[in-house]
Enzyme design. Sequence first.
Site, short mmCIF file in Angstrom:
data_model
loop_
_atom_site.label_atom_id
_atom_site.label_comp_id
_atom_site.label_asym_id
_atom_site.label_seq_id
_atom_site.Cartn_x
_atom_site.Cartn_y
_atom_site.Cartn_z
CG HIS A 1 15.14 31.98 -1.21
ND1 HIS A 1 13.95 31.75 -1.81
CD2 HIS A 1 15.92 32.60 -2.14
CE1 HIS A 1 13.96 32.22 -3.05
NE2 HIS A 1 15.16 32.72 -3.29
NE ARG B 1 16.23 36.94 -2.22
CZ ARG B 1 16.14 36.32 -3.41
NH1 ARG B 1 15.14 36.56 -4.22
NH2 ARG B 1 17.06 35.44 -3.78
CG ASP C 1 15.10 35.78 -11.01
OD1 ASP C 1 14.28 36.52 -10.44
OD2 ASP C 1 14.99 34.56 -11.06
CD GLU D 1 13.52 33.96 -14.15
OE1 GLU D 1 14.28 33.56 -15.05
OE2 GLU D 1 13.45 33.39 -13.04
CD GLU E 1 10.96 32.23 -9.61
OE1 GLU E 1 11.71 32.46 -10.58
OE2 GLU E 1 11.36 32.20 -8.45
CG ASP F 1 9.58 25.35 -8.06
OD1 ASP F 1 10.67 25.88 -7.78
OD2 ASP F 1 9.22 24.23 -7.61
CG HIS G 1 12.05 28.50 -10.08
ND1 HIS G 1 11.72 28.05 -8.83
CD2 HIS G 1 13.05 29.39 -9.91
CE1 HIS G 1 12.48 28.66 -7.93
NE2 HIS G 1 13.29 29.48 -8.56
CD GLU H 1 16.67 28.51 -12.37
OE1 GLU H 1 15.44 28.32 -12.36
OE2 GLU H 1 17.23 29.43 -11.74
#
Length: 403
Positions: free
Chosen positions: A31, A57, A223, A249, A277, A300, A327, A347
Amino acid sequence: MRGDASVTLKSLSKIKHVRAFTVRGGGADYHDQGEGHWIDNHIATPMSRYPEYRQSRQSFGINVLGTLVVEIEAEDGTIGFAVTTGGEPACYIVEKHLARFLEGRSPLEYEKIWDQMYFSTQYYGRKGLVINAISGVDLALWDLLGKLRQEPVYHMLGGAVRDELQFYATGARPDIAKELGFIGGKMALHHGPAEGVEGLKKNIAELAEMRERVGPDFWLMWDCWMALDVDYATRLAIAAHEYGLKWIEEAISPDDYWGYAELRRNVPKGMLVTTGEHEATRWGFRMLLDMECCDIIQPDVGWCGGITELLKISALADAKGKMVVPHGSSVYSYHFVITRHNSPFAEFLMMHPGPTEVVPMFAPQLLGEPVPQNGRLKASALDAPGFGVTFNPDVATHRPYTH
Ligand SMILES: C[C@H](O)[C@H](O)CC(=O)C(=O)O
Ligand SMILES: [Mg+2]
């Protein structure tokens, strides 16, 4: 013949030193991207109820931690490493607390090491940052083990159960993902409950438009990144059914197991509920499984406890007839998924800003990180010792603590 005294088992070099570093800019903290990236464009989150944190975010600190790099050096100089999210606070936990359970030990003792890392931190750990740190150490240990044995991790996990991995892509452009050969496209939901009926209509309009572009059969998923409540998620799922949404999700808070169980009962027949996740350890996933919260669990690998714990989580899910589709997690997922019957696909998080191209998920931190071609990756692409990647020496690291 029993008791042949001439047979001596091969012993592996012991662990000499554990070090922890932090890195900024993408990679395992995916991120932490520059401006204009699709991953930070008005995505619904639990913080979207505050208008000032709705557009980005990063504005509420999604990228404050940065990447944790764990390095484990054996006495013969071999180094195993891994990356996950955790940054400086995770470095402290690794150097000042966890390292003691590894140094002087054989890397073959990963079960005992995991147990000691988990139970020694249980009074302040159990989920989140501490388990990220434990996961980072565990993955670095598997990497070291593979390098010492000159075997890829997936061989040590039982070997490939199929010749290749197939991927769905997560990003803002499932239509491009389809052209690139992926089996499906997962989009971030853009509007949460605080944006009311107008927001809900905009969500549905985006899905309808994407369905139009990709045709009737391509998988489309949403998601929701923990942003919704059961009522909103139910209304969204019902409205999305017409456009063939394959799964919804992480619709609600990961702590609300009761809400997930209710949502799973509420969604239209044929639509899957997925989550996990932000869940950790066999005990967290047991809650999701025992309470019938979802159809697919999505640990994850760098956050759930690492490979050692994922083996246990996956066995629980297998016994319950549930799929495990990790994830993100890049190579840490690829080496696992290829070895499990109940992980039929993986994924691929599209980290290109557009996202219009396939770029390595944890770029720029890893060298040799394989990427899907035509939505697929041959098992042979994983044929190198450990997780088959090296840390990019051009990426600046910082070691905030020592021991
Ligand atoms: C796109 C999602 O909001 C998130 O950034 C990634 C994720 O949850 C996933 O890949 O799954
Ligand atoms: Mg997700």
